[in-house]
Design a protein around this motif. Structure first.
Motif, short mmCIF file in Angstrom:
data_model
loop_
_atom_site.label_atom_id
_atom_site.label_comp_id
_atom_site.label_asym_id
_atom_site.label_seq_id
_atom_site.Cartn_x
_atom_site.Cartn_y
_atom_site.Cartn_z
N MET A 1 41.53 45.95 48.93
CA MET A 1 41.49 45.00 50.03
C MET A 1 42.73 44.12 50.01
N THR A 2 43.15 43.69 48.81
CA THR A 2 44.32 42.81 48.74
C THR A 2 45.53 43.48 49.37
N SER A 3 45.75 44.74 49.06
CA SER A 3 46.91 45.42 49.64
C SER A 3 46.77 45.56 51.14
N SER A 4 45.55 45.78 51.64
CA SER A 4 45.32 45.86 53.09
C SER A 4 45.64 44.53 53.76
N LEU A 5 45.19 43.44 53.12
CA LEU A 5 45.44 42.12 53.68
C LEU A 5 46.93 41.81 53.68
N ILE A 6 47.59 42.07 52.57
CA ILE A 6 49.02 41.81 52.47
C ILE A 6 49.78 42.66 53.48
N ALA A 7 49.39 43.92 53.65
CA ALA A 7 50.06 44.80 54.60
C ALA A 7 49.88 44.32 56.04
N ARG A 69 33.22 49.79 52.55
CA ARG A 69 33.64 50.51 51.34
C ARG A 69 32.95 49.97 50.09
N GLY A 70 32.14 48.92 50.24
CA GLY A 70 31.44 48.33 49.10
C GLY A 70 32.32 47.47 48.23
N GLU A 71 33.46 47.03 48.74
CA GLU A 71 34.40 46.23 47.94
C GLU A 71 34.04 44.75 47.90
N LEU A 106 54.03 32.15 48.62
CA LEU A 106 54.21 33.59 48.82
C LEU A 106 53.70 34.40 47.63
N THR A 107 53.98 33.94 46.43
CA THR A 107 53.52 34.68 45.26
C THR A 107 52.06 34.40 44.97
N GLY A 108 51.53 33.30 45.48
CA GLY A 108 50.15 32.93 45.21
C GLY A 108 49.13 33.55 46.14
N VAL A 109 49.55 34.13 47.25
CA VAL A 109 48.59 34.71 48.19
C VAL A 109 47.81 35.84 47.54
N ASP A 110 48.46 36.70 46.81
CA ASP A 110 47.77 37.81 46.15
C ASP A 110 46.73 37.27 45.17
N GLU A 111 47.10 36.25 44.41
CA GLU A 111 46.18 35.64 43.45
C GLU A 111 45.00 34.99 44.18
N LEU A 112 45.26 34.31 45.27
CA LEU A 112 44.19 33.68 46.05
C LEU A 112 43.21 34.74 46.56
N VAL A 113 43.73 35.81 47.12
CA VAL A 113 42.86 36.88 47.62
C VAL A 113 42.05 37.47 46.47
N HIS A 114 42.68 37.66 45.31
CA HIS A 114 41.95 38.17 44.13
C HIS A 114 40.78 37.25 43.80
N HIS A 115 41.04 35.94 43.75
CA HIS A 115 39.98 34.99 43.40
C HIS A 115 38.90 34.94 44.48
N LEU A 116 39.29 35.09 45.73
CA LEU A 116 38.29 35.12 46.79
C LEU A 116 37.39 36.36 46.63
N LEU A 117 37.98 37.47 46.26
CA LEU A 117 37.21 38.71 46.11
C LEU A 117 36.39 38.78 44.84
N HIS A 118 36.92 38.22 43.75
CA HIS A 118 36.29 38.40 42.45
C HIS A 118 35.72 37.13 41.85
N GLY A 119 35.91 36.02 42.51
CA GLY A 119 35.40 34.76 41.98
C GLY A 119 36.31 34.19 40.91
N LEU A 120 35.93 33.05 40.41
CA LEU A 120 36.73 32.36 39.40
C LEU A 120 36.13 32.43 38.01
N ARG A 121 34.97 33.08 37.87
CA ARG A 121 34.34 33.19 36.56
C ARG A 121 35.16 34.08 35.64
N PRO A 122 35.25 33.72 34.37
CA PRO A 122 35.95 34.60 33.42
C PRO A 122 35.26 35.95 33.33
N ARG A 123 36.02 36.98 33.16
CA ARG A 123 35.47 38.34 33.07
C ARG A 123 35.67 38.88 31.67
#
Length: 123
Positions: A1-7, A69-71, A106-123
């Motif tokens: 999803m991140t790559s789709s959003l960035i694209a 896609r269940g993402e 610009l460099t933080g957008v990917d990280e923001l999208v990651h956190h939106l998708l996966h949350g902020l809890r440690p994995r």
């Protein structure tokens, strides 16, 4: 999803091609006036209204496609798009007002999208 959003987001000019960012009030910056005031004006030009609608539709479609896609969770896609869009809009607003350096945004957008998708809890 991140790559789709960035694209789906148009490429930003390099920092060397951008003028320095200066903190300002919305009335001093046309982009902020557009972001926070003019887009709510009932007399906005049709072209701007169409651009806003296309942006919302693109983001909504990214969310629903990722759900299919269940993402991401099968929750209300309009609500997810609203909240995720608000987070990305916040990055743009912070950058436009000088609270966030453009390079960090610009460099933080990917990280923001990651956190939106996966949350902020440690994995």
């Amino acid at each position: 999803m991140t790559s789709s959003l960035i694209a789906a987001i148009p490429a930003a000019p390099s920092s060397a091609d951008r003028p320095p960012v200066k903190a300002a009030s919305p009335s001093e910056m046309p982009a902020l006036e557009l972001m926070y005031t003019r887009k709510r004006d009932p007399d906005i030009p049709e072209q701007l209204a169409d651009a806003i609608a296309r942006t919302k539709e693109t983001f909504f479609r990214l969310i629903t496609d990722a759900q299919e896609r269940g993402e991401i969770v099968p929750d209300d896609p309009e609500r997810i798009a609203l909240l995720a869009g608000a987070a990305l809009h916040g990055v743009a607003g912070f950058t436009a007002t000088g609270h966030l350096p453009p390079e960090t945004a610009l460099t933080g957008v990917d990280e923001l999208v990651h956190h939106l998708l996966h949350g902020l809890r440690p994995r």
